[in-house]
Every structure is written in C-alpha cells, then in structure tokens.
Design a protein around this motif. Structure first.
Motif, PDB file in Angstrom:
ATOM      1  N   ALA A   1       0.896  -1.137  -0.011  1.00 54.96           N
ATOM      2  CA  ALA A   1       0.033   0.019   0.075  1.00 54.96           C
ATOM      3  C   ALA A   1       0.805   1.367   0.071  1.00 54.96           C
ATOM      4  N   LEU A   2       1.846   1.233   0.736  1.00 57.84           N
ATOM      5  CA  LEU A   2       2.752   2.436   0.791  1.00 57.84           C
ATOM      6  C   LEU A   2       3.455   2.563  -0.487  1.00 57.84           C
ATOM      7  N   GLU A   3       3.904   1.485  -1.167  1.00 63.57           N
ATOM      8  CA  GLU A   3       4.638   1.545  -2.504  1.00 63.57           C
ATOM      9  C   GLU A   3       3.680   2.212  -3.447  1.00 63.57           C
ATOM     10  N   TYR A   4       2.559   1.982  -3.451  1.00 61.68           N
ATOM     11  CA  TYR A   4       1.352   2.456  -4.312  1.00 61.68           C
ATOM     12  C   TYR A   4       1.351   4.019  -4.173  1.00 61.68           C
ATOM     13  N   PHE A   5       1.279   4.486  -3.010  1.00 62.88           N
ATOM     14  CA  PHE A   5       1.381   6.047  -2.930  1.00 62.88           C
ATOM     15  C   PHE A   5       2.633   6.530  -3.013  1.00 62.88           C
ATOM     16  N   PHE A   6       3.660   5.892  -2.644  1.00 64.67           N
ATOM     17  CA  PHE A   6       4.938   6.688  -2.613  1.00 64.67           C
ATOM     18  C   PHE A   6       5.974   6.227  -3.701  1.00 64.67           C
ATOM     19  N   ASP A   7       5.803   5.232  -4.332  1.00 66.61           N
ATOM     20  CA  ASP A   7       6.934   4.522  -5.294  1.00 66.61           C
ATOM     21  C   ASP A   7       6.654   5.200  -6.506  1.00 66.61           C
ATOM     22  N   GLN A   8       7.900   5.564  -7.291  1.00 60.23           N
ATOM     23  CA  GLN A   8       7.760   6.264  -8.739  1.00 60.23           C
ATOM     24  C   GLN A   8       7.273   5.272  -9.724  1.00 60.23           C
ATOM     25  N   LYS A   9       7.123   3.997  -9.234  1.00 59.88           N
ATOM     26  CA  LYS A   9       6.713   3.004 -10.394  1.00 59.88           C
ATOM     27  C   LYS A   9       4.932   3.402 -10.729  1.00 59.88           C
ATOM     28  N   TYR A  10       4.427   3.781  -9.365  1.00 63.77           N
ATOM     29  CA  TYR A  10       3.002   4.226  -9.323  1.00 63.77           C
ATOM     30  C   TYR A  10       2.800   5.724  -9.889  1.00 63.77           C
ATOM     31  N   ALA A  11       3.595   6.448 -10.294  1.00 62.87           N
ATOM     32  CA  ALA A  11       3.396   7.966 -10.264  1.00 62.87           C
ATOM     33  C   ALA A  11       2.334   8.278 -11.142  1.00 62.87           C
ATOM     34  N   ASP A  12       2.136   7.596 -12.223  1.00 65.44           N
ATOM     35  CA  ASP A  12       0.946   7.819 -13.188  1.00 65.44           C
ATOM     36  C   ASP A  12      -0.412   7.308 -12.547  1.00 65.44           C
ATOM     37  N   HIS A  13      -0.281   6.433 -11.520  1.00 66.08           N
ATOM     38  CA  HIS A  13      -1.690   5.803 -11.321  1.00 66.08           C
ATOM     39  C   HIS A  13      -2.361   6.982 -10.474  1.00 66.08           C
TER      40      HIS A  13
ATOM     41  N   LYS B   1      -4.556   8.142  -7.206  1.00 64.80           N
ATOM     42  CA  LYS B   1      -4.351   8.012  -5.953  1.00 64.80           C
ATOM     43  C   LYS B   1      -5.434   7.941  -5.041  1.00 64.80           C
ATOM     44  N   SER B   2      -6.267   7.298  -5.655  1.00 63.73           N
ATOM     45  CA  SER B   2      -7.640   7.039  -4.822  1.00 63.73           C
ATOM     46  C   SER B   2      -7.479   5.804  -4.104  1.00 63.73           C
ATOM     47  N   LYS B   3      -8.195   5.532  -3.014  1.00 63.70           N
ATOM     48  CA  LYS B   3      -8.218   4.450  -2.074  1.00 63.70           C
ATOM     49  C   LYS B   3      -8.610   3.084  -2.858  1.00 63.70           C
ATOM     50  N   ARG B   4      -9.600   3.224  -3.665  1.00 64.86           N
ATOM     51  CA  ARG B   4     -10.218   2.284  -4.468  1.00 64.86           C
ATOM     52  C   ARG B   4      -9.276   1.828  -5.294  1.00 64.86           C
ATOM     53  N   GLN B   5      -8.381   2.813  -6.239  1.00 63.92           N
ATOM     54  CA  GLN B   5      -7.362   2.273  -7.298  1.00 63.92           C
ATOM     55  C   GLN B   5      -6.444   1.453  -6.371  1.00 63.92           C
TER      56      GLN B   5
ATOM     57  N   GLU C   1      -4.849  -2.648  -6.847  1.00 62.24           N
ATOM     58  CA  GLU C   1      -3.700  -2.858  -7.221  1.00 62.24           C
ATOM     59  C   GLU C   1      -2.921  -3.782  -6.063  1.00 62.24           C
ATOM     60  N   VAL C   2      -3.039  -3.445  -4.772  1.00 64.95           N
ATOM     61  CA  VAL C   2      -2.576  -4.097  -3.492  1.00 64.95           C
ATOM     62  C   VAL C   2      -3.354  -5.737  -3.771  1.00 64.95           C
ATOM     63  N   LYS C   3      -4.333  -5.754  -3.849  1.00 67.79           N
ATOM     64  CA  LYS C   3      -5.088  -6.993  -4.164  1.00 67.79           C
ATOM     65  C   LYS C   3      -4.429  -7.930  -5.099  1.00 67.79           C
ATOM     66  N   ARG C   4      -4.167  -7.191  -6.480  1.00 68.39           N
ATOM     67  CA  ARG C   4      -3.782  -7.829  -7.311  1.00 68.39           C
ATOM     68  C   ARG C   4      -2.159  -8.392  -6.965  1.00 68.39           C
ATOM     69  N   GLU C   5      -1.522  -7.561  -6.353  1.00 64.91           N
ATOM     70  CA  GLU C   5      -0.297  -7.914  -6.145  1.00 64.91           C
ATOM     71  C   GLU C   5      -0.086  -8.929  -4.951  1.00 64.91           C
ATOM     72  N   THR C   6      -0.824  -8.642  -3.911  1.00 64.38           N
ATOM     73  CA  THR C   6      -0.608  -9.636  -2.821  1.00 64.38           C
ATOM     74  C   THR C   6      -1.744 -10.752  -2.853  1.00 64.38           C
ATOM     75  N   GLY C   7      -3.041 -10.674  -3.259  1.00 64.24           N
ATOM     76  CA  GLY C   7      -3.781 -11.560  -3.211  1.00 64.24           C
ATOM     77  C   GLY C   7      -4.382 -11.826  -1.681  1.00 64.24           C
ATOM     78  N   LEU C   8      -4.101 -10.765  -0.998  1.00 63.96           N
ATOM     79  CA  LEU C   8      -4.575 -10.946   0.626  1.00 63.96           C
ATOM     80  C   LEU C   8      -5.851 -10.886   0.676  1.00 63.96           C
ATOM     81  N   ALA C   9      -6.431 -11.019   1.797  1.00 59.94           N
ATOM     82  CA  ALA C   9      -8.006 -10.797   2.562  1.00 59.94           C
ATOM     83  C   ALA C   9      -8.495  -9.511   2.405  1.00 59.94           C
ATOM     84  N   LYS C  10      -9.740  -9.138   2.094  1.00 57.56           N
ATOM     85  CA  LYS C  10      -9.998  -7.720   1.874  1.00 57.56           C
ATOM     86  C   LYS C  10      -9.700  -6.905   3.094  1.00 57.56           C
ATOM     87  N   GLY C  11      -9.985  -7.418   4.341  1.00 55.59           N
ATOM     88  CA  GLY C  11      -9.750  -6.614   5.576  1.00 55.59           C
ATOM     89  C   GLY C  11      -8.479  -6.176   5.860  1.00 55.59           C
TER      90      GLY C  11
END
Ligand SMILES: [Zn+2]
Ligand SMILES: [Zn+2]
Length: 424
Positions: free
Chosen positions: A378-390, A392-396, A400-410
């Motif tokens: 989650a931190l990478e999504y908001f701060f990493d250069q890799k996601y600079a053009d994404h 920055k909404s919580k929904r997005q 992305e985090v779900k796609r990367e980690t496949g962890l549970a919703k909560g």
C-alpha cells in the motif's frame, strides 16, 4: 529489583502443574547458580534477613502454604515476569490456614513421566501433586514413585543443580529408567485408592485457574452444615458424624482445619474437596435417598464402547507426527494420529499446551507477516515512482494491492487506509 530469566513454569493451567521447589531448582540450573543463590536473592528482595541467613530449605518447606511461601511466590513472579501461584499450595492457604499438611519430605518422581517428558522435549520437572502423601503412586502410569537415585541413593534435594531433573545430581544416573523393569505386579489397579479426592481437586482447580479459596472456606462449609442440623434440632446427628469436641473446636476456629481433616469431612459429607474448601458444602445436594431413584428406560444403561489405547504407541505416533510437521493445531495432530484432542489434553496436558501455544504463536506471526506485506504494498502504491501515473484513490490502491498480494479484503483495506491517511 533484580530480574531473572523468564524460565516458564511448566504444566501451567493443567492438573500436572510444576511445583515451586522444582521450579526454583530449574531456575538455578538455567542460571548456572545454586538453589541457595536464587533463594537468597529472593529473600534479599523481600528484605527477610532471617531467611537470607538460613542454611537450607527442603522442598517441603517451599511447598507449605504459609507467609514465607506466599512472599516467595510473589517476588519470584515479579522477578521472572509470570504468575507462579499455581506452583505452591498457596491457593489453599486462606481456606485452611497454617495447617499441617500431608506433604512428603524431599522429592518423589515417576520415571515413566520423566521418560515421557524427555521424549516430548519438555524440561523434566516435579509435579505439584507428587508432593502430597495422599497420592500414593503416579495417577497417570499407576506405577510407584521413586524418592532416591537407585544407583547412589542421592535424594536430589541438594542445592547444586548440575543436570536436568531426570538425571541424578550426584552420579548422573538416568532417573527416567528403573533398575527393576516394570512388570504387571508393580503396576497398580485403576480402582486402587490413590487420593482420588486430591486428584479431583487438581482438575477442579484448573477450571478456576487455581484461584485462591475464600478465607476460612473450610470452616464456613462446616458451620453451614452444622447450622442446617441445628435448625432442625438434630445437632446430635452432626456430632455423631463429626465428633462434638473436634467439630466445635474447628467451627470456633480454636484449631485450624488440616488438609487431612478437610479430606475426611468432605468425604463424610459426600462433597468434593473443592466445594468443601470453597465454603460451599451446604449448597451441594449431598443427601440422596435411594428411594427417589427411578428405573432407567431402556437404552440409558447401554455402555459406551471404550477405545483402548496403547499409550506408548500413541505417544510415539504423536511425536513422530510433530517431528515432521511445523506448528500444527492440536485438532490437526489429533486427526492425523487417530487420537482426539481430548485424549492428548487428558493424557499429555503439558504437551497439549505446548502444541496449542506454538500453533497460536505461529498464527499470530503469519497474521503480522500478512499485515506487513499489505502495508508495504500500500505504501509503495502511494509513494513509489513506479505508480507515479496511477490515480491516488483508495479504490485504485485497493485493487492494485489486491492484485499484487492476493490477501484478504480486511487486511488490505486497513493497510490502504493507513497509507492513504499518511499521504493526506
Ligand atoms: Zn507417571
Ligand atoms: Zn545417583
């Protein structure tokens, strides 16, 4: 205050709980000092200078429920960072007072129990109930206790603790082995009297985590029963059962009720020792008139077929399973070894506790690892250069985090929220 290593009290919350003298001896062994050093340190902390100078305390002196044992338990609990009340008989102190107890002198052990502890990878220890003379032989194995090394006669009460409990402190002989191998004549029958009321007391105490009995609980029980007879003008019946002078002396607290007296009275009343010492004897329906018994309908009397286990074989299977599997749950162990969790808890309570504790600890670690993983993503999504053009909404971020980690919703939602809050 001086601190000690938090060597865990073994068999905690089970009827097989370790005794205080055994615990102190193991503390000494693990600290590479003598039992005397540990006791001196504890008595210095409680500023009991007379005890600091005393030369030797036998195990029975440290088991006795009295003020010294109480303060020893309290200070060692603080020094080792864990409650130790279960280890000495301090839980009966308030109910019975400074009564003489049926304690054996020194130590006694069951070699079969020692051998099982070694096999289970548990530091061998002396159980609290082994100190009670009312228990005549090992309640688990039905074998005789041993109270001195069969090779050199050492009683294991010395202050120097060079080896673990299952080895003789003098000649290093293996105390988990008998000189004379067991044979059917040395194994007691399950119906032989063996302090069944004391054994029941320990299992009752587990239910309440060995919390102390109320003050003068035993006297209260006796007084309530006496009052019952008195109100019905039948106190002569009470005197017939308990003896006039003795019972009045006990009710008026002229003499303390000893454990043996408490056992005798509870037995005569037909109530458990726990209820008697807890001041509840009169609340237990102890008079059963056989005339009230009904004839049981068919089916109620059918006996349940018992599974006869070869305990040694079962233990081998359980230990073998544990060797090949990391942190299984108790239920899983029972399922995979053809036993039940109730069986493991009953027959090997200390092992059952160890399995459950390790399982819980592992689950907790896994949970933390998942939280860290989600947080990192989650931190990478908001701060990493890799996601600079994404966006920055919580929904997005969630997607992305779900796609990367496949962890549970909560887990992801919490991580995204924390990362989002940090950026805003
Ligand atoms: Zn045993
Ligand atoms: Zn020896």
């Amino acid at each position: 205050m001086k601190k000690l290593f938090p060597v865990p009290l073994l068999g905690k919350d089970t009827p097989e709980v370790e005794s205080l003298p055994s615990y102190i001896a193991r503390l000494a062994y693990h600290h590479k000092v003598s039992v005397g050093d540990i006791l001196r340190l504890a008595f210095l902390e409680i500023k009991d200078m007379a005890k600091v100078k005393k030369n030797h305390f036998g195990p029975e002196a440290i088991m006795q429920p009295n003020n010294t044992t109480m303060s020893l338990v309290n200070i060692l609990s603080l020094m080792t960072n864990q409650p130790l009340e279960q280890s000495a008989l301090v839980w009966m102190y308030r109910s019975l007072g400074r009564s003489s107890l049926e304690l054996i002198k020194g130590y006694r052990w069951c070699p079969e129990c020692f051998s099982e502890m070694n096999k289970m990878g548990i530091d061998p220890f002396i159980k609290s109930k082994w100190h009670l003379s009312g228990i005549k032989h090992c309640p688990i194995h039905k074998t005789n206790f041993i109270d001195k090394c069969e090779s050199c006669g050492c009683k294991q009460v010395g202050y120097n603790r060079k080896y673990k409990f299952s080895l003789c402190q003098d000649c290093k002989a293996d105390l988990s082995e008998r000189n004379e191998p067991l044979n059917p004549s040395t194994i007691h029958c399950s119906w032989e009297e063996n302090g069944f009321d004391l054994i029941k007391l320990y299992s009752d105490l587990v239910e309440v985590r060995f919390s102390s009995f109320p003050e003068y609980g035993a006297v209260q029980s006796l007084k309530d029963v006496f009052d019952y007879y008195w109100k019905n003008d039948e106190e002569y019946k009470f005197y017939q059962i308990f003896g006039r002078d003795e019972s009045l002396g006990l009710i008026h607290k002229q003499q303390p009720i000893s454990l043996l007296t408490a056992r005798r009275m509870a037995l005569k009343l037909g109530v458990s020792l726990y209820s008697f010492m807890n001041g509840e004897a009169a609340k237990v329906p102890f008079i059963i008139d056989p005339k009230f018994m009904c004839v049981l309908p068919e089916g109620y009397t059918a006996s349940i077929k018992r599974r006869n286990y070869d305990h040694e074989e079962k233990l081998k299977v359980i230990l073998c399973y544990l060797e090949g599997h990391e942190f299984p749950s108790l239920k899983k162990v029972a399922e995979c070894t053809g036993t039940s969790s109730g069986y493991i808890r009953h027959r090997y309570p200390v092992l059952a506790h160890k399995i459950s504790d390790e399982f819980m600890e592992h689950q907790q670690k896994l949970r933390l690892r998942k939280i860290h993983l989600a947080q990192k993503a989650a931190l990478e999504y908001f701060f990493d250069q890799k996601y600079a053009d994404h966006s920055k909404s919580k929904r997005q971020a969630y997607k992305e985090v779900k796609r990367e980690t496949g962890l549970a919703k909560g887990v992801i939602e919490q991580a995204v929220k924390r990362a989002y809050d940090a950026t805003h």
